[in-house]
Design a protein around this motif. Sequence first.
Motif, PDB file in Angstrom:
ATOM      1  N   UNK A 153       0.827  -1.212   0.000  1.00 37.63           N
ATOM      2  CA  UNK A 153       0.000   0.000   0.000  1.00 37.63           C
ATOM      3  C   UNK A 153       0.867   1.271   0.000  1.00 37.63           C
ATOM      4  N   UNK A 154       2.166   1.065  -0.236  1.00 39.78           N
ATOM      5  CA  UNK A 154       3.069   2.210  -0.224  1.00 39.78           C
ATOM      6  C   UNK A 154       3.156   2.880  -1.591  1.00 39.78           C
ATOM      7  N   UNK A 155       4.162   3.748  -1.741  1.00 39.17           N
ATOM      8  CA  UNK A 155       4.327   4.474  -3.009  1.00 39.17           C
ATOM      9  C   UNK A 155       5.747   4.274  -3.532  1.00 39.17           C
ATOM     10  N   UNK A 156       5.898   4.364  -4.869  1.00 38.81           N
ATOM     11  CA  UNK A 156       7.188   4.178  -5.501  1.00 38.81           C
ATOM     12  C   UNK A 156       7.978   5.480  -5.489  1.00 38.81           C
ATOM     13  N   UNK A 157       9.252   5.390  -5.107  1.00 47.18           N
ATOM     14  CA  UNK A 157      10.142   6.556  -5.129  1.00 47.18           C
ATOM     15  C   UNK A 157      11.418   6.191  -5.877  1.00 47.18           C
ATOM     16  N   UNK A 158      12.192   7.191  -6.206  1.00 45.60           N
ATOM     17  CA  UNK A 158      13.474   6.991  -6.897  1.00 45.60           C
ATOM     18  C   UNK A 158      14.602   7.618  -6.085  1.00 45.60           C
ATOM     19  N   UNK A 159      15.129   6.884  -5.105  1.00 48.97           N
ATOM     20  CA  UNK A 159      16.192   7.425  -4.243  1.00 48.97           C
ATOM     21  C   UNK A 159      17.508   7.575  -5.021  1.00 48.97           C
ATOM     22  N   UNK A 160      18.371   8.364  -4.483  1.00 42.52           N
ATOM     23  CA  UNK A 160      19.666   8.595  -5.130  1.00 42.52           C
ATOM     24  C   UNK A 160      20.622   7.418  -4.930  1.00 42.52           C
ATOM     25  N   UNK A 161      20.523   6.748  -3.768  1.00 40.13           N
ATOM     26  CA  UNK A 161      21.472   5.669  -3.446  1.00 40.13           C
ATOM     27  C   UNK A 161      20.688   4.380  -3.160  1.00 40.13           C
ATOM     28  N   UNK A 162      21.153   3.246  -3.715  1.00 42.93           N
ATOM     29  CA  UNK A 162      20.446   1.969  -3.551  1.00 42.93           C
ATOM     30  C   UNK A 162      20.638   1.379  -2.159  1.00 42.93           C
ATOM     31  N   UNK A 163      19.584   0.682  -1.685  1.00 43.38           N
ATOM     32  CA  UNK A 163      19.621  -0.048  -0.426  1.00 43.38           C
ATOM     33  C   UNK A 163      19.071  -1.456  -0.661  1.00 43.38           C
ATOM     34  N   UNK A 164      19.284  -2.321   0.310  1.00 42.85           N
ATOM     35  CA  UNK A 164      18.704  -3.671   0.213  1.00 42.85           C
ATOM     36  C   UNK A 164      17.184  -3.561   0.079  1.00 42.85           C
ATOM     37  N   UNK A 165      16.614  -4.380  -0.813  1.00 46.18           N
ATOM     38  CA  UNK A 165      15.174  -4.350  -1.032  1.00 46.18           C
ATOM     39  C   UNK A 165      14.773  -3.469  -2.189  1.00 46.18           C
ATOM     40  N   UNK A 166      15.722  -2.664  -2.729  1.00 47.86           N
ATOM     41  CA  UNK A 166      15.410  -1.811  -3.881  1.00 47.86           C
ATOM     42  C   UNK A 166      15.368  -2.638  -5.164  1.00 47.86           C
ATOM     43  N   UNK A 167      14.920  -1.971  -6.228  1.00 51.57           N
ATOM     44  CA  UNK A 167      14.908  -2.572  -7.563  1.00 51.57           C
ATOM     45  C   UNK A 167      15.780  -1.698  -8.456  1.00 51.57           C
ATOM     46  N   UNK A 168      16.789  -2.317  -9.074  1.00 50.48           N
ATOM     47  CA  UNK A 168      17.690  -1.584  -9.969  1.00 50.48           C
ATOM     48  C   UNK A 168      17.217  -1.735 -11.412  1.00 50.48           C
ATOM     49  N   UNK A 169      17.101  -0.613 -12.104  1.00 52.66           N
ATOM     50  CA  UNK A 169      16.832  -0.639 -13.534  1.00 52.66           C
ATOM     51  C   UNK A 169      18.169  -0.428 -14.211  1.00 52.66           C
ATOM     52  N   UNK A 170      18.688  -1.473 -14.899  1.00 50.69           N
ATOM     53  CA  UNK A 170      20.068  -1.421 -15.366  1.00 50.69           C
ATOM     54  C   UNK A 170      20.217  -2.052 -16.743  1.00 50.69           C
ATOM     55  N   UNK A 171      21.263  -1.599 -17.439  1.00 47.34           N
ATOM     56  CA  UNK A 171      21.649  -2.211 -18.707  1.00 47.34           C
ATOM     57  C   UNK A 171      22.723  -3.260 -18.408  1.00 47.34           C
ATOM     58  N   UNK A 172      22.499  -4.486 -18.903  1.00 50.35           N
ATOM     59  CA  UNK A 172      23.420  -5.583 -18.636  1.00 50.35           C
ATOM     60  C   UNK A 172      24.190  -5.906 -19.914  1.00 50.35           C
ATOM     61  N   UNK A 173      25.508  -5.976 -19.815  1.00 49.53           N
ATOM     62  CA  UNK A 173      26.356  -6.244 -20.978  1.00 49.53           C
ATOM     63  C   UNK A 173      27.298  -7.394 -20.646  1.00 49.53           C
ATOM     64  N   UNK A 174      27.299  -8.427 -21.495  1.00 46.20           N
ATOM     65  CA  UNK A 174      28.141  -9.594 -21.261  1.00 46.20           C
ATOM     66  C   UNK A 174      29.622  -9.239 -21.461  1.00 46.20           C
ATOM     67  N   UNK A 175      30.464  -9.770 -20.562  1.00 48.29           N
ATOM     68  CA  UNK A 175      31.901  -9.497 -20.623  1.00 48.29           C
ATOM     69  C   UNK A 175      32.682 -10.744 -21.007  1.00 48.29           C
ATOM     70  N   UNK A 176      33.813 -10.516 -21.683  1.00 44.45           N
ATOM     71  CA  UNK A 176      34.725 -11.608 -21.997  1.00 44.45           C
ATOM     72  C   UNK A 176      35.544 -11.949 -20.755  1.00 44.45           C
ATOM     73  N   UNK A 177      36.361 -13.014 -20.847  1.00 45.03           N
ATOM     74  CA  UNK A 177      37.135 -13.449 -19.676  1.00 45.03           C
ATOM     75  C   UNK A 177      38.127 -12.393 -19.205  1.00 45.03           C
ATOM     76  N   UNK A 178      38.615 -11.539 -20.151  1.00 40.28           N
ATOM     77  CA  UNK A 178      39.581 -10.505 -19.754  1.00 40.28           C
ATOM     78  C   UNK A 178      38.921  -9.241 -19.225  1.00 40.28           C
ATOM     79  N   UNK A 179      37.571  -9.267 -19.108  1.00 39.23           N
ATOM     80  CA  UNK A 179      36.850  -8.124 -18.560  1.00 39.23           C
ATOM     81  C   UNK A 179      36.391  -7.125 -19.599  1.00 39.23           C
TER      82      UNK A 179
END
Length: 449
Positions: A153-179
């Motif tokens: 029953x709460x509301x969605x906010x967009x905090x500046x710093x992530x905490x446990x329980x948050x949801x990250x909206x992120x771009x994921x890019x696969x890396x090779x073995x050398x990084x």
Amino acid sequence: MNITQEKTGNLNAVVKIKIEPADYSEKVEKAIKDQAKKAQLPGFRKGMVPAAHIKKMYGKSILVEEVNNLLNDTLSNYIAEQKLEILGQPLPKMDDEREFKWDYTDEFEFDYELGLAPALEIDLSSKDKFTEYVVKADKETLESRIKNIRRSYGKMTNPEVSEEGDVLYAELTQLAQDGSVFEGGITNTATLRLDQVKDKEILKSLVGLKKDDEVTVDIQKAFEDAAVVAKALNISEEDAAELKSDFKLHIKNINRLEESDLNQEFFDKLFGEGTVTDEAGFRAKIQEEVESMFKQDAERKLSNDIYEELLKKFPLELPDEFLRRWLKATNEKLTDEELAEGYDDFAKNLKWTLIENKIIKDNQIEIKYEDVVQAAKAKLDAQFRMYSPSPLPEDQLAQYAVQFLQEKENANRTFEEVKAIKTFDHIKSIVTLEPKEIDYDKFVALEKK
């Protein structure tokens, strides 16, 4: 006609049925005449085909059908008259040495194998004792439930710093073995729930992030769930299970579901206006709700304990070899491996069915249509309440229940559920139930044993 029965073991018998022409001739002649009246053949008007012509063309198949019908009726009547309690269905016993001419003068003899139900006496009393667990909500479980409700029953906010329980909206890019970025590798933009991250070190690296921060993550190790990984990367679960690469996460946004305030507006939304007026009342209500759910779990465990104990108390022998042949005969696609793997569970369920039926018969327990309708209504009402807290009008719920029970599978399943409930209720009214309070976490551990 002559019918005899020969016992071939404690729970096996063979029924022999001898049929003479006098037993089937009249039925066959009538069937031929009926067919002649309905037949439409070239060169004959409808209904004017001579019976002799039908006999010449179709007589053998009609004879076979009528003899089979006579056999089925005779065997069913014999089992009913002799009050034989059989398991499965009679199996025809093949005899390659017997050959029939099927020329309307044959004397037929057919043998059927029967699997017989074992004799059973159910003796229950107050000396039979079972633990009836009263599951209490521990502090951790209660706080978790309260937190989930407040967030719902709460509301969605967009905090500046992530905490446990948050949801990250992120771009994921696969890396090779050398990084470095893996050329032609997987890229996808997705939401990642931090409460689903299993690895503590990885979770720690995802806390304290800001928008546009980047971090390298072993996504397989992070979630330990192919389905979650597959969804995040938009790939199949099979591919996700085999994935070994690290991924670069570029944070695009941070979402946080803030918990609702514990105020009157929140209480009224949950329980109705004025029902709860303070935090203490709110917590008491949630504890009541949680322990109500636990009660259902406790009732299931009690029923399962009774089930297991009665199977031990009243051990039953079954005609196992016959039942295995019957299962194979009635399930063409059943392999020998599947039969070997599943037979013990089948036998266990069959033994319980025999115990259940005996209790119902001995105690004249009735299962009325009204009981089945009420069970269907309760089931449907629970389903509807998952989507709307407001109950359906009684007449509408009754209409849905009738429609639900028109499906044979639904009706049979609901009947069996009512039958089980009435059986367990009767058992619980006889035996001694010893209440025992237990914390939820200990109860869960008990169930896993």
